[in-house]
Design a protein around this motif. Structure first.
Motif, short mmCIF file in Angstrom:
data_model
loop_
_atom_site.label_atom_id
_atom_site.label_comp_id
_atom_site.label_asym_id
_atom_site.label_seq_id
_atom_site.Cartn_x
_atom_site.Cartn_y
_atom_site.Cartn_z
N ASP A 1 0.85 -1.20 0.00
CA ASP A 1 0.00 0.00 0.00
C ASP A 1 0.88 1.25 0.00
OD1 ASP A 1 -1.55 2.26 0.78
OD2 ASP A 1 -2.99 0.95 1.79
N THR B 1 0.20 4.35 0.30
CA THR B 1 -0.16 5.33 1.33
C THR B 1 0.45 4.94 2.67
OG1 THR B 1 -2.23 5.81 0.19
CG2 THR B 1 -2.08 6.49 2.48
N LYS C 1 4.33 5.34 2.62
CA LYS C 1 4.82 6.67 2.26
C LYS C 1 5.95 7.16 3.17
CE LYS C 1 3.28 11.43 1.77
NZ LYS C 1 2.16 12.35 1.88
N GLU D 1 -5.15 2.97 7.35
CA GLU D 1 -5.68 4.33 7.27
C GLU D 1 -7.03 4.49 7.95
OE1 GLU D 1 -4.26 7.23 6.08
OE2 GLU D 1 -2.45 6.01 5.87
N HIS E 1 6.71 12.37 9.36
CA HIS E 1 5.55 11.54 9.74
C HIS E 1 5.05 11.99 11.10
CE1 HIS E 1 3.28 7.69 10.34
NE2 HIS E 1 2.88 8.12 9.17
#
Length: 186
Positions: free
Chosen positions: A29, A31, A34, A100, A136
């Motif tokens: 994934d 996302t 990232k 998420e 982050h």
């Protein structure tokens, strides 16, 4: 090490063969990856998955990984891991990834506190470390809410998607961890 770690909101279960799909979905994934690193190939994910299925002890070089699930629904919401970094000083590194849809609910902080308690009680760890990219902000907040302290920011330390990012190094002495009532370890 077949224990489950259970609290009212979360159940953590040791990684098992039937967890392949959640692991594959996390590491492919973009996302979720990232701020962690490049999306991994299925072959690389499979190699790491198989390593993490192996028995774990204090002198293991692989991560001890749990799948985090909502206790009420049983839905997998992410993973959390520890790895011995200095056996003599009983230091472990912690890492986590939350899907998420479940971010912002306090689950990562809760899972960290459960793992800290488990790792101290079961393995005698005295110190915990963690690393995340400076950008982050969500992970940094979680680490700080869980009681970890920023020790150092190392500029351009890790390459993510072809660019160098600053890494934040956190630590916490186990004796100073936030304590909360233990629900249960089965």
């Amino acid at each position: 090490m077949d224990k489950q770690i259970v609290s009212e909101p979360l159940t953590l279960t040791k990684l098992a063969l039937h967890d392949w799909e959640i692991i594959r979905s996390i590491y492919t994934d973009p996302t979720l990856m990232k701020h962690i690193g490049a999306v991994k190939s299925e072959e690389e994910i499979r190699r790491n998955f198989e390593k993490e299925l192996a028995e774990w002890s204090l002198d293991s070089t692989h991560w001890l990984t749990w799948i985090i699930r909502e206790t009420s629904s049983g839905n997998a919401i992410g993973l959390i891991s520890i790895c011995t970094r200095d056996l003599g000083k009983r230091t472990a590194e912690v890492g986590f990834i939350i899907l998420e849809a479940y971010k912002g609910k306090g689950y990562a902080t809760e899972a960290l506190q459960l793992i800290f308690e488990f790792a101290v009680d079961t393995y005698g760890f005295r110190k915990f470390t963690a690393v995340c990219s400076e950008e982050h902000a969500g992970s940094r907040r979680v680490l700080e809410k869980a009681g970890m302290t920023l020790d150092e920011i190392v500029p351009e330390s890790t390459e993510i998607d072809g660019r160098l990012v600053n890494d934040c190094f956190y630590s916490m002495d186990a004796a100073n961890r936030m304590t909360k009532p233990s629900d249960s370890i089965h």
